[in-house]
Design a protein around this motif. Sequence first.
Motif, PDB file in Angstrom:
ATOM      1  N   UNK A  27      26.652  17.731  56.509  1.00 38.03           N
ATOM      2  CA  UNK A  27      27.099  17.010  57.590  1.00 38.03           C
ATOM      3  C   UNK A  27      25.855  16.002  57.993  1.00 38.03           C
ATOM      4  N   UNK A  28      24.553  16.338  57.677  1.00 39.65           N
ATOM      5  CA  UNK A  28      23.571  15.583  58.021  1.00 39.65           C
ATOM      6  C   UNK A  28      23.478  14.333  57.335  1.00 39.65           C
ATOM      7  N   UNK A  29      24.142  14.213  56.271  1.00 40.64           N
ATOM      8  CA  UNK A  29      24.233  12.822  55.751  1.00 40.64           C
ATOM      9  C   UNK A  29      25.815  12.221  55.783  1.00 40.64           C
ATOM     10  N   UNK A  30      26.619  12.800  56.398  1.00 40.52           N
ATOM     11  CA  UNK A  30      28.230  12.404  56.463  1.00 40.52           C
ATOM     12  C   UNK A  30      28.191  11.902  58.058  1.00 40.52           C
ATOM     13  N   UNK A  31      27.761  12.911  58.800  1.00 37.60           N
ATOM     14  CA  UNK A  31      28.025  12.833  60.335  1.00 37.60           C
ATOM     15  C   UNK A  31      27.022  12.122  60.849  1.00 37.60           C
ATOM     16  N   UNK A  32      25.841  12.134  60.213  1.00 36.02           N
ATOM     17  CA  UNK A  32      24.518  11.586  60.838  1.00 36.02           C
ATOM     18  C   UNK A  32      23.869  10.741  59.766  1.00 36.02           C
ATOM     19  N   UNK A  33      22.768  10.350  60.049  1.00 30.65           N
ATOM     20  CA  UNK A  33      22.039   9.545  59.078  1.00 30.65           C
ATOM     21  C   UNK A  33      20.470   9.421  59.580  1.00 30.65           C
ATOM     22  N   UNK A  34      19.617   8.637  58.855  1.00 29.84           N
ATOM     23  CA  UNK A  34      18.473   8.459  59.093  1.00 29.84           C
ATOM     24  C   UNK A  34      18.041   8.239  60.652  1.00 29.84           C
ATOM     25  N   UNK A  35      18.852   7.422  61.208  1.00 34.94           N
ATOM     26  CA  UNK A  35      18.541   6.984  62.675  1.00 34.94           C
ATOM     27  C   UNK A  35      18.825   8.142  63.806  1.00 34.94           C
ATOM     28  N   UNK A  36      20.130   8.730  63.216  1.00 32.22           N
ATOM     29  CA  UNK A  36      20.543   9.791  64.456  1.00 32.22           C
ATOM     30  C   UNK A  36      20.733  11.402  63.701  1.00 32.22           C
ATOM     31  N   UNK A  37      19.719  12.065  64.021  1.00 31.44           N
ATOM     32  CA  UNK A  37      19.627  13.402  63.566  1.00 31.44           C
ATOM     33  C   UNK A  37      20.609  14.346  64.443  1.00 31.44           C
ATOM     34  N   UNK A  38      20.964  15.478  63.573  1.00 32.99           N
ATOM     35  CA  UNK A  38      21.888  16.301  64.404  1.00 32.99           C
ATOM     36  C   UNK A  38      21.177  17.176  65.546  1.00 32.99           C
ATOM     37  N   UNK A  39      21.649  17.701  66.607  1.00 34.13           N
ATOM     38  CA  UNK A  39      20.998  18.574  67.522  1.00 34.13           C
ATOM     39  C   UNK A  39      21.245  19.863  66.743  1.00 34.13           C
ATOM     40  N   UNK A  40      20.505  20.690  66.225  1.00 33.71           N
ATOM     41  CA  UNK A  40      20.922  21.904  65.597  1.00 33.71           C
ATOM     42  C   UNK A  40      20.876  23.163  66.374  1.00 33.71           C
ATOM     43  N   UNK A  41      20.294  22.901  67.675  1.00 35.02           N
ATOM     44  CA  UNK A  41      20.018  24.207  68.639  1.00 35.02           C
ATOM     45  C   UNK A  41      21.010  24.351  69.640  1.00 35.02           C
ATOM     46  N   UNK A  42      21.439  23.222  70.352  1.00 30.83           N
ATOM     47  CA  UNK A  42      22.038  23.056  71.597  1.00 30.83           C
ATOM     48  C   UNK A  42      23.554  23.641  71.453  1.00 30.83           C
ATOM     49  N   UNK A  43      23.827  24.472  72.218  1.00 30.52           N
ATOM     50  CA  UNK A  43      25.324  25.210  72.088  1.00 30.52           C
ATOM     51  C   UNK A  43      26.369  23.783  72.222  1.00 30.52           C
ATOM     52  N   UNK A  44      27.149  23.609  71.771  1.00 30.56           N
ATOM     53  CA  UNK A  44      27.902  22.484  71.793  1.00 30.56           C
ATOM     54  C   UNK A  44      27.767  21.419  70.966  1.00 30.56           C
ATOM     55  N   UNK A  45      26.455  20.696  71.189  1.00 32.12           N
ATOM     56  CA  UNK A  45      25.975  19.722  70.160  1.00 32.12           C
ATOM     57  C   UNK A  45      25.802  20.146  68.753  1.00 32.12           C
ATOM     58  N   UNK A  46      25.512  21.360  68.594  1.00 31.07           N
ATOM     59  CA  UNK A  46      25.225  21.865  67.328  1.00 31.07           C
ATOM     60  C   UNK A  46      26.552  22.043  66.715  1.00 31.07           C
ATOM     61  N   UNK A  47      27.664  21.979  67.121  1.00 37.21           N
ATOM     62  CA  UNK A  47      28.700  21.948  66.461  1.00 37.21           C
ATOM     63  C   UNK A  47      29.687  20.600  66.600  1.00 37.21           C
ATOM     64  N   UNK A  48      28.752  19.569  66.713  1.00 37.78           N
ATOM     65  CA  UNK A  48      29.458  18.186  66.687  1.00 37.78           C
ATOM     66  C   UNK A  48      29.229  17.740  65.284  1.00 37.78           C
TER      67      UNK A  48
END
Length: 467
Positions: free
Chosen positions: A362-383
């Motif tokens: 997911x970190x390479x498909x839905x996100x990239x070097x300029x936007x990292x995934x929030x991995x701890x926030x309920x809700x955003x961790x499932x985006x």
Amino acid sequence: MELNLFDIQVYTDRRNTLKQNFGQDGILLFLGNEDSSMNYKDNAYPFRQDSTFLYYFGLDVPTLAAVIDTQSGEEIIFGNELTIDDIVWTGTLPTVSEMAGRVGVTATKAYNQVAGYVQSALAQGRTIHVLPPYRPEHQVKLSTWFNVGFAEVAELVSVKFIKTVVAQRVIKSPLEVSELEKAVNISIDMQLAVTKHARPGIKCYELVAKALEVAQANNGRLGYPAIITTKGQTLHTHYYGHELHEGDMVLSDIGAENAMYYGGDLTRTFPAGERFTDRQKELYQVVINAMDHAISLLKPGVRYKDIHLASCEKLVEGLVDAGLMKGNPAEAVAAGAHTMFFQCGLGHMLGMDTHDMENLGEKYVGYNDTLQKETSLFGLKSLRLGRELEAGFVLTIEPGIYIIPELIDRWQAEKKYTDFINYDVLNSYRNFGGIRVEDNFLITDNGYQLLGKYLPKSLQEIEGLKG
Ligand code: GLY
Ligand code: MN
Ligand code: MN
């Protein structure tokens, strides 16, 4: 058996683009999938080829591997010729070299030569790039071929290879968009059949049967296990034993994979009987408003994460009007209070995989070097998707409202978000269930295009389908 293939040029062009984008840097290794036994060896689950293998090599046949030597340009497909027993039991196929020829590859070798190929390349100091393994047999193969322990297999994975494949596959060509539209149109016919068949007294599995019938009758199959339930608050339930009762809502999240392996992913929520209740109507409209707002924001250059958050704000506005939430919607979303009702993300990439390329990370498909995934926030961790949109992306928009009694009890006991959630009112909705509505979109140069024909979505249209 006929092989379902695009024109030979599609595959040679895709591989040439990959080679050009990757540059001269070692060897790319592609693993096809194996047949996977259900309960004894000869009784296998339906075979599904690896999507990256399909993308570059097209062949929907088990036990194949391929390499591209980015320095010499050599391409090899490894596979086994059929034995007479295979032919007697499962029928014949073209030879490996005939199949390879159909996708523009001239060199073939026996499958048992992969290990020797890998070992000799490593001995020459060559780098072999590998994609992340997601099936146990991939782990076993890589461990054997590279002569490393299971724990070290992850270290073989090449981020450069992942990024190059993702960058190519994430932009859908017109040919792919037309296949996706076919898949979405089958999915729409499935939804229409399910919605029209629903009535009090039947079981959810009878609705699943309708979905399967339409998929199969269109030479497709399900791209993921059907989610058809009167307990729509459970986001991905696969239990089909509930009976439909008057006053229930049915959440139907189904998608067909078409003959060329592209998939749709659609959700509708409709009454088990002929009409929504007033409470259902009110919250259904809240979801539609959040969805329409999200859709209006779709265009290149906008971050999907921002669309997700804007859609959450619309959701909160509606929940405030309905008395379930209170306070300022922007502040509620910033605090995360909306996740009582919408615990997941607004959508994801779609392609050959329902969650497209999720096996690559997911970190390479839905996100990239300029936007990292929030991995701890309920809700955003499932985006699953957050990055800036580009023309050629295909994605889903799927907001929802899910009333989960266990979550109410937990957060109420913790006095969580009491500034934003009206727990008294919410408790009177404990048995409400869940609503999700999902459509599929192509990002175009100026905005977006809804994929497939129109599937009724508004309250009036949905009730109209029910007679
Ligand atoms: N059908 C699975 C999903 O919507 O993500
Ligand atoms: Mn879905
Ligand atoms: Mn989806």
